[in-house]
Design an enzyme around this catalytic site. Structure first.
Site, PDB file in Angstrom:
ATOM      1  N   ASN A   9       0.863  -1.178   0.000  1.00  0.00           N
ATOM      2  CA  ASN A   9       0.000   0.000   0.000  1.00  0.00           C
ATOM      3  C   ASN A   9       0.900   1.230   0.000  1.00  0.00           C
ATOM      4  O   ASN A   9       1.503   1.556   1.011  1.00  0.00           O
ATOM      5  CB  ASN A   9      -0.895  -0.030   1.256  1.00  0.00           C
ATOM      6  CG  ASN A   9      -1.736   1.236   1.376  1.00  0.00           C
ATOM      7  OD1 ASN A   9      -1.797   2.055   0.461  1.00  0.00           O
ATOM      8  ND2 ASN A   9      -2.391   1.395   2.526  1.00  0.00           N
ATOM      9  N   LYS A  11       0.114   4.271  -0.255  1.00  0.00           N
ATOM     10  CA  LYS A  11      -0.524   5.457   0.351  1.00  0.00           C
ATOM     11  C   LYS A  11      -0.314   6.667  -0.576  1.00  0.00           C
ATOM     12  O   LYS A  11      -0.307   6.497  -1.790  1.00  0.00           O
ATOM     13  CB  LYS A  11      -0.001   5.677   1.767  1.00  0.00           C
ATOM     14  CG  LYS A  11      -0.129   4.384   2.592  1.00  0.00           C
ATOM     15  CD  LYS A  11       0.069   4.559   4.063  1.00  0.00           C
ATOM     16  CE  LYS A  11      -0.089   3.207   4.750  1.00  0.00           C
ATOM     17  NZ  LYS A  11      -0.043   3.281   6.205  1.00  0.00           N
ATOM     18  N   HIS A  95      -9.332   1.028   4.858  1.00  0.00           N
ATOM     19  CA  HIS A  95      -8.064   1.213   5.574  1.00  0.00           C
ATOM     20  C   HIS A  95      -8.314   2.152   6.759  1.00  0.00           C
ATOM     21  O   HIS A  95      -9.131   3.068   6.669  1.00  0.00           O
ATOM     22  CB  HIS A  95      -7.015   1.811   4.627  1.00  0.00           C
ATOM     23  CG  HIS A  95      -5.647   1.812   5.219  1.00  0.00           C
ATOM     24  ND1 HIS A  95      -5.248   2.776   6.111  1.00  0.00           N
ATOM     25  CD2 HIS A  95      -4.617   0.945   5.095  1.00  0.00           C
ATOM     26  CE1 HIS A  95      -4.011   2.498   6.503  1.00  0.00           C
ATOM     27  NE2 HIS A  95      -3.603   1.395   5.891  1.00  0.00           N
ATOM     28  N   GLU A  97      -6.788   4.593   7.791  1.00  0.00           N
ATOM     29  CA  GLU A  97      -6.625   6.022   7.468  1.00  0.00           C
ATOM     30  C   GLU A  97      -7.867   6.567   6.760  1.00  0.00           C
ATOM     31  O   GLU A  97      -8.199   7.748   6.899  1.00  0.00           O
ATOM     32  CB  GLU A  97      -5.349   6.223   6.634  1.00  0.00           C
ATOM     33  CG  GLU A  97      -4.101   6.035   7.507  1.00  0.00           C
ATOM     34  CD  GLU A  97      -2.884   5.483   6.793  1.00  0.00           C
ATOM     35  OE1 GLU A  97      -2.828   5.510   5.547  1.00  0.00           O
ATOM     36  OE2 GLU A  97      -1.963   4.989   7.492  1.00  0.00           O
ATOM     37  N   GLU A 167      -4.954  -4.893  10.477  1.00  0.00           N
ATOM     38  CA  GLU A 167      -3.910  -3.891  10.696  1.00  0.00           C
ATOM     39  C   GLU A 167      -4.185  -3.160  12.005  1.00  0.00           C
ATOM     40  O   GLU A 167      -5.016  -2.244  12.038  1.00  0.00           O
ATOM     41  CB  GLU A 167      -3.912  -2.859   9.559  1.00  0.00           C
ATOM     42  CG  GLU A 167      -3.632  -3.446   8.200  1.00  0.00           C
ATOM     43  CD  GLU A 167      -3.079  -2.402   7.241  1.00  0.00           C
ATOM     44  OE1 GLU A 167      -1.995  -2.636   6.699  1.00  0.00           O
ATOM     45  OE2 GLU A 167      -3.704  -1.338   7.056  1.00  0.00           O
ATOM     46  N   SER A 212       3.835  -2.040  10.160  1.00  0.00           N
ATOM     47  CA  SER A 212       5.288  -2.098  10.322  1.00  0.00           C
ATOM     48  C   SER A 212       5.896  -3.443   9.940  1.00  0.00           C
ATOM     49  O   SER A 212       6.825  -3.918  10.609  1.00  0.00           O
ATOM     50  CB  SER A 212       5.694  -1.693  11.749  1.00  0.00           C
ATOM     51  OG  SER A 212       5.290  -0.367  12.007  1.00  0.00           O
TER      52      SER A 212
HETATM   53  P1  13P Z   1       3.384   0.487   7.570  1.00  0.00           P
HETATM   54  O1  13P Z   1       3.895  -0.807   6.986  1.00  0.00           O
HETATM   55  O2  13P Z   1       4.097   1.690   7.066  1.00  0.00           O
HETATM   56  O3  13P Z   1       3.268   0.414   9.053  1.00  0.00           O
HETATM   57  O4  13P Z   1       1.863   0.655   7.025  1.00  0.00           O
HETATM   58  C1  13P Z   1       0.982  -0.385   7.152  1.00  0.00           C
HETATM   59  C2  13P Z   1      -0.258  -0.058   6.395  1.00  0.00           C
HETATM   60  O5  13P Z   1      -1.024   0.794   6.776  1.00  0.00           O
HETATM   61  C3  13P Z   1      -0.501  -0.796   5.134  1.00  0.00           C
HETATM   62  O6  13P Z   1      -1.801  -0.583   4.678  1.00  0.00           O
END
Ligand code: 13P
Length: 249
Positions: A9, A11, A95, A97, A167, A212
């Site tokens: 992802n 982002k 997600h 976010e 997540e 992470s």
């Molecule tokens: P990170 O791997 O940067 O923690 O992000 C995880 C994530 O939100 C994947 O959708």
């Protein structure tokens, strides 16, 4: 045996130049596609470019969200049909976010997932508890509600066309990872919850871990019995790291 799925992802990262560099890096590496499938999810503006570049390769393309509507007066929205025309086959939905900054509800994610599947896209439906939920002992209550809500009125057929991503919000972008045991516990809980809808589909559905995931912790997470892959953020932006994660299997 469930096949593993490693999804990146990106982002809000990835100009066309950056997308070119990253995808060429991935294409020049190798991974065993009998063990795992690879998906990259660039931002909307790079999907068409990625779709063209990756056509005929072992790497699939996903979007990070989509509209619940088919077309019409929905400024700035992108439909499932539009995604299909640029070579997209997966879509991340719900997600944390999106839930946090765009008030996406379980109900909305459920509606989008049904639209995605109907169109022929595979939704990657995200769930995860906040630090507050975990510290107050509410992880299973929250995850249970998210699973029930996002998979509302799902048949076995719809489950067979879906992917789940767990997540934990507190592990995203923080460098704090759930221990393999913590993640496994929640993954098993999710699979049991889905078994309440359909036992066979629960055995088949891929449940990815995200938060992470890095080359040095991927193996221990991915070797857990109910972890069927990873949804990777930061480490998906470096071709070498992303390849190391898929090759840790
Ligand atoms: P990170 O791997 O940067 O923690 O992000 C995880 C994530 O939100 C994947 O959708």
């Amino acid at each position: 045996m469930r096949k593993q799925l490693i999804a990146g992802n990106w982002k809000m990262n990835g100009t066309i130049d950056e997308t070119k560099t990253l995808l060429e890096g991935l294409l020049s590496g190798s991974f065993d596609s009998s063990k795992a499938d690879m998906v990259v999810c660039p931002p909307f503006t790079a999907l068409s470019y990625a779709g063209n570049l990756l056509k005929g390769s072992k790497i699939a393309v996903g979007a990070q969200d989509m509209s619940v509507h088919e077309n019409g007066a929905y400024t700035a929205e992108i439909s499932a049909g539009m995604l299909l025309t640029v070579g997209v086959s997966f879509v991340i939905l719900g997600h944390s976010e999106r839930r946090q900054y765009h008030a996406e509800s379980n109900q909305m994610i459920n509606a989008k997932a049904k639209v995605a599947i109907e169109a022929g896209l595979t939704p990657i439906i995200c769930v995860g508890e906040t630090l507050e939920d975990r510290e107050s002992g509410n992880t299973e209550t929250v995850i249970g509600q998210q699973i029930d809500g996002t998979l509302f009125e799902f048949s076995a057929e719809l489950l067979n066309k879906s992917v789940i991503a767990y997540e934990p919000v507190w592990a995203i972008g923080t460098g704090k990872t759930a221990t393999p045991e913590m993640a496994q516990d929640v993954h098993q809980f999710i699979r049991n919850r889905i078994a309440g809808i359909d036992k066979e589909a629960a055995e088949k559905i891929q449940i990815l871990y995200g938060g992470s995931v890095k080359p040095d912790n991927a193996k221990s997470l991915l070797s857990q019995p109910d972890i069927d892959g990873a949804l990777v953020g930061g480490a998906a932006l470096k071709a070498d790291d992303f390849l190391k994660i898929i090759n840790s299997l």
